[in-house]
Design a protein around this motif. Structure first.
Motif, PDB file in Angstrom:
ATOM      1  N   PRO A   1       0.736  -1.120  -0.111  1.00 67.17           N
ATOM      2  CA  PRO A   1       0.038   0.026  -0.048  1.00 67.17           C
ATOM      3  C   PRO A   1       0.748   1.217  -0.043  1.00 67.17           C
ATOM      4  CG  PRO A   1       0.143  -0.902   2.152  1.00 67.17           C
ATOM      5  CD  PRO A   1       0.884  -2.057   1.181  1.00 67.17           C
ATOM      6  N   GLY A   2       0.215   2.509  -0.337  1.00 69.13           N
ATOM      7  CA  GLY A   2       0.719   3.703  -0.649  1.00 69.13           C
ATOM      8  C   GLY A   2       1.710   3.938  -1.417  1.00 69.13           C
ATOM      9  N   ASP A   3       2.617   4.793  -1.540  1.00 69.72           N
ATOM     10  CA  ASP A   3       3.434   5.456  -2.711  1.00 69.72           C
ATOM     11  C   ASP A   3       4.495   4.414  -2.951  1.00 69.72           C
ATOM     12  OD1 ASP A   3       2.119   7.579  -2.663  1.00 69.72           O
ATOM     13  OD2 ASP A   3       3.742   9.043  -1.720  1.00 69.72           O
TER      14      ASP A   3
ATOM     15  N   VAL B   1       8.145   7.642  -4.161  1.00 70.42           N
ATOM     16  CA  VAL B   1       8.926   8.220  -2.949  1.00 70.42           C
ATOM     17  C   VAL B   1      10.402   8.948  -3.441  1.00 70.42           C
ATOM     18  CG1 VAL B   1      10.333   7.727  -0.882  1.00 70.42           C
ATOM     19  CG2 VAL B   1       8.073   6.628  -1.357  1.00 70.42           C
ATOM     20  N   ALA B   2      11.078   8.466  -4.524  1.00 71.09           N
ATOM     21  CA  ALA B   2      12.315   8.771  -4.955  1.00 71.09           C
ATOM     22  C   ALA B   2      12.067  10.142  -5.674  1.00 71.09           C
ATOM     23  CB  ALA B   2      12.971   7.900  -5.751  1.00 71.09           C
ATOM     24  N   ALA B   3      11.165  10.189  -6.365  1.00 68.22           N
ATOM     25  CA  ALA B   3      10.597  11.506  -7.008  1.00 68.22           C
ATOM     26  C   ALA B   3      10.296  12.770  -6.233  1.00 68.22           C
ATOM     27  CB  ALA B   3       9.534  11.169  -8.097  1.00 68.22           C
ATOM     28  N   ARG B   4       9.558  12.335  -5.018  1.00 68.02           N
ATOM     29  CA  ARG B   4       9.163  13.359  -4.056  1.00 68.02           C
ATOM     30  C   ARG B   4      10.527  13.903  -3.292  1.00 68.02           C
ATOM     31  NH1 ARG B   4       5.616  10.675  -1.733  1.00 68.02           N
ATOM     32  NH2 ARG B   4       3.799  11.656  -2.467  1.00 68.02           N
TER      33      ARG B   4
ATOM     34  N   SER C   1       3.281   3.774   3.320  1.00 68.37           N
ATOM     35  CA  SER C   1       4.215   3.050   2.462  1.00 68.37           C
ATOM     36  C   SER C   1       5.459   2.816   3.228  1.00 68.37           C
ATOM     37  CB  SER C   1       4.424   4.073   1.384  1.00 68.37           C
ATOM     38  OG  SER C   1       5.822   3.816   0.568  1.00 68.37           O
ATOM     39  N   LYS C   2       5.737   1.535   3.083  1.00 69.28           N
ATOM     40  CA  LYS C   2       7.149   1.134   3.643  1.00 69.28           C
ATOM     41  C   LYS C   2       8.262   1.736   3.229  1.00 69.28           C
ATOM     42  CE  LYS C   2       8.002  -3.106   0.918  1.00 69.28           C
ATOM     43  NZ  LYS C   2       8.155  -4.524   0.989  1.00 69.28           N
ATOM     44  N   TRP C   3       7.927   2.086   1.617  1.00 67.79           N
ATOM     45  CA  TRP C   3       9.083   2.482   0.904  1.00 67.79           C
ATOM     46  C   TRP C   3       9.463   4.027   1.602  1.00 67.79           C
ATOM     47  CZ3 TRP C   3      11.573  -1.358  -1.067  1.00 67.79           C
ATOM     48  CH2 TRP C   3      10.726  -2.465  -1.645  1.00 67.79           C
TER      49      TRP C   3
END
Length: 289
Positions: A54-56, A61-64, A128-130
């Motif tokens: 779930p989540g991003d 995440v890397a883009a943000r 998001s775990k990532w």
């Protein structure tokens, strides 16, 4: 800066207090949650997941991270930090949760703004775990090997936090769950909710959508359990130069999925774009339960 990890965590299975024991968090009933090598803990039970991951995503995440660390949203980070520190208790550490922390940018900016003047105990939570993994890796540890903030995989729908233990809850462009926010805030604690205003990224939206939908009127009524303290508007211009950072911005917004393939293709053809950033910062105080 005087920053420590928030420790009033609750077992996501029975709500009992969690205690740190070596490389794990445990409750009195024996539920155990191991701390990952990066320093975060997963407190999202499998039965509470709506998908396997779930989540991003890792790419989102890397883009943000790339976009935020380029400084485009620094004025938002400054305004958020000032709002969270406003009327901070002078005699004790300010406890703060970022509910939907992403890769931790806004908590890091808060810590930098507070410096040594306002001791903080911080908790970053994301489904998001990532995102949480990236936040923990970026945050690092102090000289004693202790993370500077607590980083937790969890859900706003069931915060793994003991009742009445937080002074501030931050919800940035996220999914507010007001009953949970009210439960974990102390009496007089504050919720800071940051949402997009009607002009937010209008220039990008005009590229990817054939027409723009009329904006819905902003809600002014305070959620149950809260009193509305006020809403501030922050509006400024940013210039994004290069196709890659424009793609990063699109990847960190809901427009990536709402746009058609043709709209995404038009965005991908851009090499530079000047955009309006328009956000609303609404502050709410927790009523007595």
């Amino acid at each position: 800066m005087s920053v420590s990890p928030f420790t009033a965590l609750a077992c996501p299975l029975d709500g009992a207090p969690l205690q740190r024991s070596g490389a794990s968090w445990r409750c009195a009933d024996g539920h155990c949650f191991d701390i990952a090598a990066q320093g975060y803990v997963n407190l999202l039970p499998v039965q509470n997941k709506r998908s396997l991951d779930p989540g991003d995503s890792k790419d989102m995440v890397a883009a943000r991270r790339r976009f935020l660390e380029a400084g485009h949203y620094q004025p938002i980070a400054d305004a958020v930090a000032q709002a969270l520190l406003q009327a901070a208790p002078a005699a004790r550490t300010l406890t703060c949760l970022d509910a939907g922390c992403g890769e931790g940018y806004y908590l890091r900016q808060l810590a930098a703004t507070a410096g040594d003047a306002h001791p903080l105990a911080l908790l970053g939570l994301d489904i998001s775990k990532w995102a949480v993994q990236a936040a923990a890796k970026r945050d690092g540890q102090d000289a004693r090997g202790t993370p500077r903030a607590a980083w937790v995989v969890g859900s706003n729908a069931g915060l793994p936090v003991l009742p009445g233990t937080l002074d501030r809850v931050l919800c940035m462009f996220g999914f507010p769950v007001y009953p949970e926010f009210a439960r974990v805030l102390r009496r007089g604690g504050e919720l800071l909710q940051v949402d997009a205003g009607p002009e937010h990224l209008r220039e990008l939206r005009e590229v990817i959508y054939p027409t723009l939908k009329p904006e819905r009127p902003a809600a002014r009524q305070a959620p149950p359990g809260f009193a509305h303290l006020g809403t501030d508007t922050l509006r400024f211009q940013i210039h994004v130069d290069g196709a890659a950072p424009i793609a990063d911005l699109l990847a960190m917004t809901p427009h990536l999925y709402r746009a058609t393939a043709e709209g995404r293709a038009r965005a991908a053809a851009l090499t530079a774009l000047t955009m309006t950033v328009d956000v609303r910062l609404a502050r709410y105080a927790r009523h007595a339960p």
